[in-house]
Design a protein around this motif. Structure first.
Motif, mmCIF file in Angstrom:
data_model
loop_
_atom_site.group_PDB
_atom_site.id
_atom_site.type_symbol
_atom_site.label_atom_id
_atom_site.label_comp_id
_atom_site.label_asym_id
_atom_site.label_seq_id
_atom_site.Cartn_x
_atom_site.Cartn_y
_atom_site.Cartn_z
ATOM 1 N N ALA A 6 -40.985 -18.022 -1.512
ATOM 2 C CA ALA A 6 -39.666 -18.486 -1.955
ATOM 3 C C ALA A 6 -39.525 -20.002 -1.830
ATOM 4 O O ALA A 6 -38.879 -20.631 -2.676
ATOM 5 C CB ALA A 6 -38.566 -17.777 -1.163
ATOM 6 N N VAL A 56 -28.666 -16.923 -10.679
ATOM 7 C CA VAL A 56 -29.330 -15.870 -11.454
ATOM 8 C C VAL A 56 -30.776 -16.260 -11.753
ATOM 9 O O VAL A 56 -31.698 -15.456 -11.606
ATOM 10 C CB VAL A 56 -28.552 -15.574 -12.755
ATOM 11 N N GLU A 83 -32.834 -16.319 -8.234
ATOM 12 C CA GLU A 83 -33.021 -14.992 -7.641
ATOM 13 C C GLU A 83 -33.747 -14.041 -8.577
ATOM 14 O O GLU A 83 -34.552 -13.218 -8.128
ATOM 15 C CB GLU A 83 -31.676 -14.396 -7.212
ATOM 16 N N GLY A 84 -33.480 -14.125 -9.879
ATOM 17 C CA GLY A 84 -34.183 -13.258 -10.834
ATOM 18 C C GLY A 84 -35.671 -13.542 -10.849
ATOM 19 O O GLY A 84 -36.502 -12.620 -10.818
ATOM 20 N N ALA A 92 -37.220 -12.319 -7.571
ATOM 21 C CA ALA A 92 -37.338 -10.857 -7.518
ATOM 22 C C ALA A 92 -38.609 -10.391 -8.220
ATOM 23 O O ALA A 92 -39.339 -9.528 -7.712
ATOM 24 C CB ALA A 92 -36.110 -10.203 -8.153
ATOM 25 N N ASP A 145 -35.580 -4.630 -3.318
ATOM 26 C CA ASP A 145 -35.331 -6.000 -3.750
ATOM 27 C C ASP A 145 -33.908 -6.163 -4.284
ATOM 28 O O ASP A 145 -33.262 -7.180 -4.049
ATOM 29 C CB ASP A 145 -36.357 -6.409 -4.810
ATOM 30 N N MET A 146 -33.410 -5.160 -4.976
ATOM 31 C CA MET A 146 -32.038 -5.232 -5.491
ATOM 32 C C MET A 146 -31.029 -5.285 -4.339
ATOM 33 O O MET A 146 -30.025 -5.997 -4.415
ATOM 34 C CB MET A 146 -31.716 -4.037 -6.408
ATOM 35 N N LEU A 192 -31.624 -6.597 -1.361
ATOM 36 C CA LEU A 192 -31.705 -7.960 -0.836
ATOM 37 C C LEU A 192 -31.043 -8.949 -1.792
ATOM 38 O O LEU A 192 -30.368 -9.889 -1.363
ATOM 39 C CB LEU A 192 -33.166 -8.359 -0.588
ATOM 40 N N LEU A 193 -31.240 -8.729 -3.083
ATOM 41 C CA LEU A 193 -30.659 -9.658 -4.061
ATOM 42 C C LEU A 193 -29.135 -9.635 -4.057
ATOM 43 O O LEU A 193 -28.506 -10.660 -4.320
ATOM 44 C CB LEU A 193 -31.184 -9.361 -5.462
ATOM 45 N N PHE A 237 -28.510 -12.028 -1.370
ATOM 46 C CA PHE A 237 -29.015 -13.368 -1.640
ATOM 47 C C PHE A 237 -28.370 -14.042 -2.845
ATOM 48 O O PHE A 237 -28.325 -15.264 -2.904
ATOM 49 C CB PHE A 237 -30.545 -13.368 -1.775
ATOM 50 N N PHE A 238 -27.874 -13.262 -3.786
ATOM 51 C CA PHE A 238 -27.185 -13.876 -4.915
ATOM 52 C C PHE A 238 -25.959 -14.640 -4.413
ATOM 53 O O PHE A 238 -25.767 -15.817 -4.729
ATOM 54 C CB PHE A 238 -26.785 -12.831 -5.955
ATOM 55 N N THR A 273 -27.117 -17.586 -2.126
ATOM 56 C CA THR A 273 -27.637 -18.741 -2.866
ATOM 57 C C THR A 273 -26.515 -19.615 -3.385
ATOM 58 O O THR A 273 -26.544 -20.844 -3.237
ATOM 59 C CB THR A 273 -28.536 -18.270 -4.026
#
Length: 144
Positions: A48, A81, A84-85, A88, A110-111, A113-114, A117-118, A121
């Motif tokens: 990351a 987006v 993070e996209g 992922a 992952d979704m 976590l996202l 994290f979205f 971020t």
């Protein structure tokens, strides 16, 4: 602060907080030993960090060519987006391998976590910009 130093500081702070959040999450969600979860968190963080630096380099180049300066909510969402996209897609096979789960299970993990994290971020970059100021790419001519 130079753009290079700013990107490094932003990435290191961001990932330090990320490791502190992801490690216990992996321990709880996957019943993984803390040491293994920490190493996985650190590996994902290293990936990351690289992605963060490269993505922000490209994003700020794009941003510097925009006629409207500043960082609106829409621009911050686009940044979140994109970052993070891309992350992922990169991390999904790493998680699947490390946790010995299918790509589908890694995608679902992952979704989860996202989702965190979205928001993280967008909030982190807003707070970072408030503390350290906008990067030159987001400043108007009179601000630069």
């Amino acid at each position: 602060m130079s753009p290079f130093a700013r990107r490094i500081l932003q990435a290191v702070l961001y990932e330090g907080i990320a490791i502190a959040v992801v490690t216990p999450t992996l321990v709880l969600a996957f019943d993984h030993p803390p040491g293994s979860a920490f190493v996985l968190s650190a590996v994902m963080s290293g990936i990351a960090l690289t992605w963060n630096y490269l993505f922000n380099l490209v994003f700020e180049r794009w941003e510097s060519r925009q006629t409207v300066k500043g960082r609106s909510l829409a621009r911050r969402i686009a940044h979140g987006v994109g970052f993070e996209g891309g992350l992922a897609i990169i991390l999904m096979p790493v998680m699947a391998y490390w946790l010995d789960i299918s790509l589908w299970a890694a995608f679902v993990a992952d979704m989860g976590l996202l989702a965190f994290f979205f928001v993280y971020t967008i909030t982190f970059t807003w707070a970072f910009d408030r503390i350290f100021g906008l990067p030159l790419s987001a400043q108007g001519a009179k601000e630069a």
